[in-house]
Design a protein around this motif. Structure first.
Motif, PDB file in Angstrom:
ATOM      1  N   GLU A  60      55.129  17.127  49.796  1.00 26.84           N
ATOM      2  CA  GLU A  60      55.221  18.150  50.835  1.00 26.84           C
ATOM      3  C   GLU A  60      53.928  18.234  51.637  1.00 26.84           C
ATOM      4  N   PHE A  61      52.821  17.826  51.024  1.00 28.85           N
ATOM      5  CA  PHE A  61      51.516  17.943  51.673  1.00 28.85           C
ATOM      6  C   PHE A  61      50.922  16.593  52.071  1.00 28.85           C
ATOM      7  N   PHE A  62      51.691  15.530  51.901  1.00 28.09           N
ATOM      8  CA  PHE A  62      51.259  14.224  52.390  1.00 28.09           C
ATOM      9  C   PHE A  62      51.470  14.174  53.902  1.00 28.09           C
ATOM     10  N   THR A  63      50.651  13.411  54.586  1.00 28.80           N
ATOM     11  CA  THR A  63      50.837  13.225  56.023  1.00 28.80           C
ATOM     12  C   THR A  63      52.085  12.388  56.270  1.00 28.80           C
ATOM     13  N   PHE A  64      52.546  12.414  57.513  1.00 25.66           N
ATOM     14  CA  PHE A  64      53.703  11.606  57.908  1.00 25.66           C
ATOM     15  C   PHE A  64      53.433  10.128  57.608  1.00 25.66           C
TER      16      PHE A  64
END
Length: 292
Positions: free
Chosen positions: A158-162
Motif C-alpha cells: 500500500e505504501f510502495f510507489t507506483f
C-alpha cells in the motif's frame, strides 16, 4: 542568464533585448516572474527561440509563454487524477491475486518461491527504517508484532510507489498471475502490457515532480496494440501517452474515461483562438481531438 542571480529588472531587460514582446504591464510581468520564476518559464518560451543565442522569433509574446505554462499545469492536474486511479487499481489487483494464490506466505514479496531473488536482494531499497518510520500503518504493525521483520503484503505494498509496484509485478515468478492481471486490462501480450504500464509510470513521475509535459518524449516507443489509435508513428509523444492512460482508465471505468476525454478536449479548446499555442498542441503534443 549564466550563473549569477539577477533582479526582475535585469530579467525583463534581457527578455526585451532578445526580442520578446512583453504584452503585460511591467508590474504584471514582475508578478508572474515572482510567481512562476524566470528559469521555469524558460521551458515554455523555449519553442519561441530562433537560435542558440536564445533570441526570439518575430512576434513572440510573453503572454504566449505564460499560456503554454498554464496549459501544462491544467494537463498535469487532470492526468494526476487518472494516474492515481490507475495506480490504486493496479496495486489492488497485484496484492489481491498474488496474496490469494500464496495464502501461506503473507510476506510473499520476499519469498523466493513467489518473486525473483533480484527483487528480494534489493528489498532494502523499498523496505527500510525510513519506510517503517514514515508510514503509520507499518510503524504500528512493527510496534504490535515486534518479531516480524516485514508487514504482510496487503499492508506493505500500500505504501510502495507506483514504480515499485510495477517492479514487483515484473519480478513475479508466476507468469500465469501476471497474464491474468494483464488480461483484466484487455492486453493478451504480457510484454506489451508491461510496456504500457512503464509508459504510465513514466508520465506519472513527470507529473508528480512538476516536469514539463507539452514537449514530453518517452525514452522508448509505446507498444502498438489494435485497440489504441495512435496519431504518430514513433508513439513517444504526450498525446500517445494520454491515449495509453485513457485506454487503461477505460478498463477500470468507461464512464470516467469518457469524462476525462471531455475534460482534455475542453482544456485544448480554450486555446482554439490562439494560433501559436494551437500549433504547439498539434506539433509538440501531437494532439488530435478525440473521436475527430
Amino acid at each position: 542568464m549564466g550563473n549569477i542571480a539577477t533582479s526582475f529588472g535585469e530579467q525583463i531587460k534581457r527578455l526585451e533585448e532578445r526580442g520578446m514582446n512583453l504584452d503585460y504591464d511591467q508590474e504584471k510581468v514582475k508578478e508572474i516572474l515572482l510567481d512562476i520564476g524566470y528559469y521555469r518559464l524558460g521551458f515554455y518560451w523555449n519553442p519561441f527561440e530562433k537560435n542558440r543565442k536564445h533570441e526570439f522569433k518575430d512576434g513572440t509574446k510573453f503572454s504566449d509563454a505564460v499560456s503554454l505554462y498554464y496549459l501544462d499545469v491544467d494537463l498535469r492536474n487532470l492526468l494526476l487524477k487518472c494516474l492515481n486511479r490507475i495506480e490504486i487499481n493496479f496495486r489492488t489487483k497485484v496484492v489481491y491475486y498474488v496474496s490469494n494464490v500464496n495464502k501461506n506466505s503473507p510476506t510473499w514479496f520476499i519469498d523466493p518461491k513467489v518473486i525473483s531473488s533480484d527483487f528480494i536482494n534489493s528489498i532494502e531499497l523499498h523496505y527500510n527504517d525510513d519506510f517503517k518510520k514514515n508510514n503509520k500503518t507499518i510503524k504500528l504493525h512493527h510496534k504490535k508484532y515486534i518479531n516480524d521483520k516485514y508487514a504482510p503484503a496487503w499492508k506493505t505494498l500500500e505504501f510502495f510507489t507506483f514504480g515499485a509496484i510495477l517492479k514487483v509485478f515484473k519480478e513475479l515468478n508466476d507468469t500465469a498471475i501476471k497474464e491474468r492481471i494483464s488480461n483484466l486490462y484487455g492486453i493478451q501480450n504480457l510484454q506489451k502490457f508491461i510496456n504500457l504500464m512503464e509508459t504510465i509510470v513514466y508520465v506519472r513521475n513527470v507529473c508528480a515532480h512538476g516536469g514539463v509535459l507539452y514537449d514530453l518524449k518517452l525514452p522508448k516507443s509505446i507498444s502498438a496494440i489494435p485497440d489504441i489509435n495512435f496519431n504518430s508513428q514513433n508513439r513517444c509523444s504526450l498525446d500517445d501517452s494520454m491515449k495509453v492512460i485513457l485506454y487503461i482508465l477505460g478498463k477500470i471505468s468507461d464512464n470516467r474515461k469518457l469524462d476525462i476525454e471531455k475534460e482534455i478536449d475542453k482544456i485544448f479548446s480554450e486555446y482554439s483562438d490562439n494560433e501559436v499555442i494551437n500549433n504547439i498542441i498539434a506539433t509538440e503534443i501531437g494532439y488530435r481531438k478525440i473521436n475527430s
